[in-house]
Design a protein around this motif. Sequence first.
Motif, mmCIF file in Angstrom:
data_model
loop_
_atom_site.group_PDB
_atom_site.id
_atom_site.type_symbol
_atom_site.label_atom_id
_atom_site.label_comp_id
_atom_site.label_asym_id
_atom_site.label_seq_id
_atom_site.Cartn_x
_atom_site.Cartn_y
_atom_site.Cartn_z
ATOM 1 N N HIS A 156 0.839 -1.202 0.000
ATOM 2 C CA HIS A 156 0.000 0.000 0.000
ATOM 3 C C HIS A 156 0.871 1.248 0.000
ATOM 4 O O HIS A 156 2.059 1.209 0.345
ATOM 5 N N LEU A 157 0.254 2.354 -0.395
ATOM 6 C CA LEU A 157 0.941 3.638 -0.493
ATOM 7 C C LEU A 157 0.024 4.712 0.070
ATOM 8 O O LEU A 157 -1.132 4.838 -0.344
ATOM 9 N N SER A 158 0.538 5.497 1.030
ATOM 10 C CA SER A 158 -0.264 6.551 1.657
ATOM 11 C C SER A 158 -0.240 7.812 0.805
ATOM 12 O O SER A 158 0.589 7.947 -0.104
ATOM 13 N N PRO A 159 -1.129 8.776 1.074
ATOM 14 C CA PRO A 159 -1.129 10.029 0.313
ATOM 15 C C PRO A 159 0.187 10.800 0.432
ATOM 16 O O PRO A 159 0.526 11.598 -0.443
ATOM 17 N N THR A 160 0.943 10.562 1.496
ATOM 18 C CA THR A 160 2.228 11.236 1.671
ATOM 19 C C THR A 160 3.383 10.467 1.039
ATOM 20 O O THR A 160 4.540 10.885 1.144
ATOM 21 N N GLY A 161 3.085 9.339 0.415
ATOM 22 C CA GLY A 161 4.120 8.555 -0.253
ATOM 23 C C GLY A 161 4.770 7.504 0.608
ATOM 24 O O GLY A 161 5.753 6.873 0.201
ATOM 25 N N LYS A 162 4.248 7.269 1.806
ATOM 26 C CA LYS A 162 4.798 6.241 2.681
ATOM 27 C C LYS A 162 4.242 4.881 2.268
ATOM 28 O O LYS A 162 3.029 4.711 2.128
ATOM 29 N N SER A 163 5.137 3.904 2.111
ATOM 30 C CA SER A 163 4.714 2.582 1.650
ATOM 31 C C SER A 163 4.702 1.582 2.794
ATOM 32 O O SER A 163 5.348 1.771 3.828
ATOM 33 N N GLY A 164 3.953 0.512 2.598
ATOM 34 C CA GLY A 164 3.873 -0.553 3.583
ATOM 35 C C GLY A 164 3.413 -1.832 2.926
ATOM 36 O O GLY A 164 3.089 -1.851 1.742
ATOM 37 N N GLU A 165 3.403 -2.905 3.702
ATOM 38 C CA GLU A 165 2.970 -4.187 3.152
ATOM 39 C C GLU A 165 2.301 -5.027 4.225
ATOM 40 O O GLU A 165 2.519 -4.833 5.422
ATOM 41 N N PHE A 166 1.455 -5.937 3.758
ATOM 42 C CA PHE A 166 0.773 -6.879 4.628
ATOM 43 C C PHE A 166 1.085 -8.297 4.151
ATOM 44 O O PHE A 166 1.303 -8.527 2.959
ATOM 45 N N SER A 167 1.063 -9.240 5.071
ATOM 46 C CA SER A 167 1.164 -10.651 4.730
ATOM 47 C C SER A 167 -0.246 -11.231 4.710
ATOM 48 O O SER A 167 -0.904 -11.291 5.756
ATOM 49 N N PRO A 168 -0.746 -11.639 3.561
ATOM 50 C CA PRO A 168 -2.116 -12.161 3.494
ATOM 51 C C PRO A 168 -2.295 -13.428 4.317
ATOM 52 O O PRO A 168 -1.382 -14.252 4.432
ATOM 53 N N VAL A 169 -3.479 -13.567 4.884
ATOM 54 C CA VAL A 169 -3.854 -14.764 5.631
ATOM 55 C C VAL A 169 -4.998 -15.442 4.883
ATOM 56 O O VAL A 169 -5.953 -14.793 4.459
ATOM 57 N N ASP A 170 -4.903 -16.735 4.728
ATOM 58 C CA ASP A 170 -5.879 -17.497 3.956
ATOM 59 C C ASP A 170 -7.306 -17.259 4.431
ATOM 60 O O ASP A 170 -7.592 -17.334 5.641
ATOM 61 N N ALA A 171 -8.177 -16.941 3.468
ATOM 62 C CA ALA A 171 -9.627 -16.836 3.698
ATOM 63 C C ALA A 171 -9.997 -15.764 4.717
ATOM 64 O O ALA A 171 -11.059 -15.844 5.337
ATOM 65 N N THR A 172 -9.158 -14.756 4.880
ATOM 66 C CA THR A 172 -9.423 -13.668 5.820
ATOM 67 C C THR A 172 -9.710 -12.381 5.046
ATOM 68 O O THR A 172 -8.803 -11.823 4.428
ATOM 69 N N PRO A 173 -10.956 -11.889 5.031
ATOM 70 C CA PRO A 173 -11.274 -10.666 4.291
ATOM 71 C C PRO A 173 -10.469 -9.473 4.819
ATOM 72 O O PRO A 173 -10.341 -9.284 6.031
ATOM 73 N N MET A 174 -9.918 -8.684 3.894
ATOM 74 C CA MET A 174 -9.104 -7.534 4.250
ATOM 75 C C MET A 174 -9.721 -6.272 3.645
ATOM 76 O O MET A 174 -9.645 -6.072 2.428
ATOM 77 N N ARG B 109 5.348 -20.853 -4.874
ATOM 78 C CA ARG B 109 6.767 -20.983 -4.509
ATOM 79 C C ARG B 109 7.049 -20.462 -3.105
ATOM 80 O O ARG B 109 8.172 -20.059 -2.812
ATOM 81 N N ASP B 110 6.054 -20.452 -2.252
ATOM 82 C CA ASP B 110 6.257 -19.928 -0.896
ATOM 83 C C ASP B 110 6.296 -21.026 0.146
ATOM 84 O O ASP B 110 6.162 -20.770 1.346
ATOM 85 N N GLY B 111 6.503 -22.262 -0.280
ATOM 86 C CA GLY B 111 6.566 -23.376 0.651
ATOM 87 C C GLY B 111 5.229 -24.038 0.927
ATOM 88 O O GLY B 111 5.172 -25.046 1.624
ATOM 89 N N ASN B 112 4.170 -23.490 0.386
ATOM 90 C CA ASN B 112 2.834 -24.071 0.518
ATOM 91 C C ASN B 112 2.381 -24.484 -0.879
ATOM 92 O O ASN B 112 2.164 -23.625 -1.738
ATOM 93 N N PRO B 113 2.217 -25.785 -1.141
ATOM 94 C CA PRO B 113 1.881 -26.218 -2.498
ATOM 95 C C PRO B 113 0.437 -25.968 -2.914
ATOM 96 O O PRO B 113 0.100 -26.138 -4.095
ATOM 97 N N ALA B 114 -0.430 -25.551 -1.990
ATOM 98 C CA ALA B 114 -1.828 -25.281 -2.345
ATOM 99 C C ALA B 114 -1.905 -24.110 -3.325
ATOM 100 O O ALA B 114 -1.161 -23.130 -3.226
ATOM 101 N N ALA B 115 -2.823 -24.204 -4.273
ATOM 102 C CA ALA B 115 -2.988 -23.168 -5.286
ATOM 103 C C ALA B 115 -3.416 -21.845 -4.654
ATOM 104 O O ALA B 115 -4.146 -21.815 -3.669
ATOM 105 N N CYS B 116 -2.947 -20.762 -5.241
ATOM 106 C CA CYS B 116 -3.263 -19.406 -4.757
ATOM 107 C C CYS B 116 -4.223 -18.699 -5.710
ATOM 108 O O CYS B 116 -4.098 -18.833 -6.933
ATOM 109 N N TYR B 117 -5.125 -17.922 -5.165
ATOM 110 C CA TYR B 117 -5.882 -16.937 -5.930
ATOM 111 C C TYR B 117 -6.523 -15.983 -4.933
ATOM 112 O O TYR B 117 -6.377 -16.138 -3.708
ATOM 113 N N ALA B 118 -7.193 -14.946 -5.443
ATOM 114 C CA ALA B 118 -7.819 -13.971 -4.550
ATOM 115 C C ALA B 118 -9.129 -13.495 -5.157
ATOM 116 O O ALA B 118 -9.369 -13.617 -6.368
#
Length: 251
Positions: free
Chosen positions: A159-177, A196-205
Amino acid sequence: MKLALLSDLHANRQATEAVWEHAQEQGINQVILLGDYVDYGGDPAWVVDFCRDLVRQGAIAVRGNHDDALSPETTSRMSDHVLPTLQWTESQLSPDQLAWLRDLPLTAELGDCLFAHANVHDPAHWEYLHGRMEASRSLFATHHRYVFCGHVHEPCLYHLSPTGKSGEFSPVDATPMPLSPARRWLAIPGSLGQPRDGNPAACYATFDTEQAILTYFRVPYDQEMAAHRVLTSGMPAPVAQALAERLIHGR
């Protein structure tokens, strides 16, 4: 409107079928295909036809670097270790299927959402978004509030704030954000066909555009069958063995 965001299918029929069944249970209205439909997996023709059918029904699709590499003008840009699987993949596809892949756009948009395979600041050169700096570069390159990319094979959210500050989140399975309207967002749903993150289950969103709610999912599927399809595909044996193991272990 609820979007299903599918990326990096990589010719994996078993994962595609499992994710598609799961996505339909989420009440989706629109499918977004973020590229790399082919290579690495054992069923490129089936996956291409599946995606073509979705596009005919109204899905939005963009081109990935492995799709692009099937053009004679671009294969030389790929690493040497990819060339044997690309050559095998090309032998499995009809001229019509190859033309469909090559003709896909690099980017697409829907309302306040922008879609690309690798990035939106230079989509034709396939730069990876490995962190906040690269993600911010893409967000600064567009006025869209929501950007969706693939290519990385791991689920990420920046994410990017209006002032240009960036950040990130680690998604959690089946958790609405809920995505705050005070920020701009870049989401990578992860790879459906070759995580390729060590979890062989398929990803999507999924993304609810009205409520601005993003949900990441991991969907178990028959990795053993997908690996078997690779091993019996006719790809060069050492390459096939490595790709099959990656499906089993997710890395």
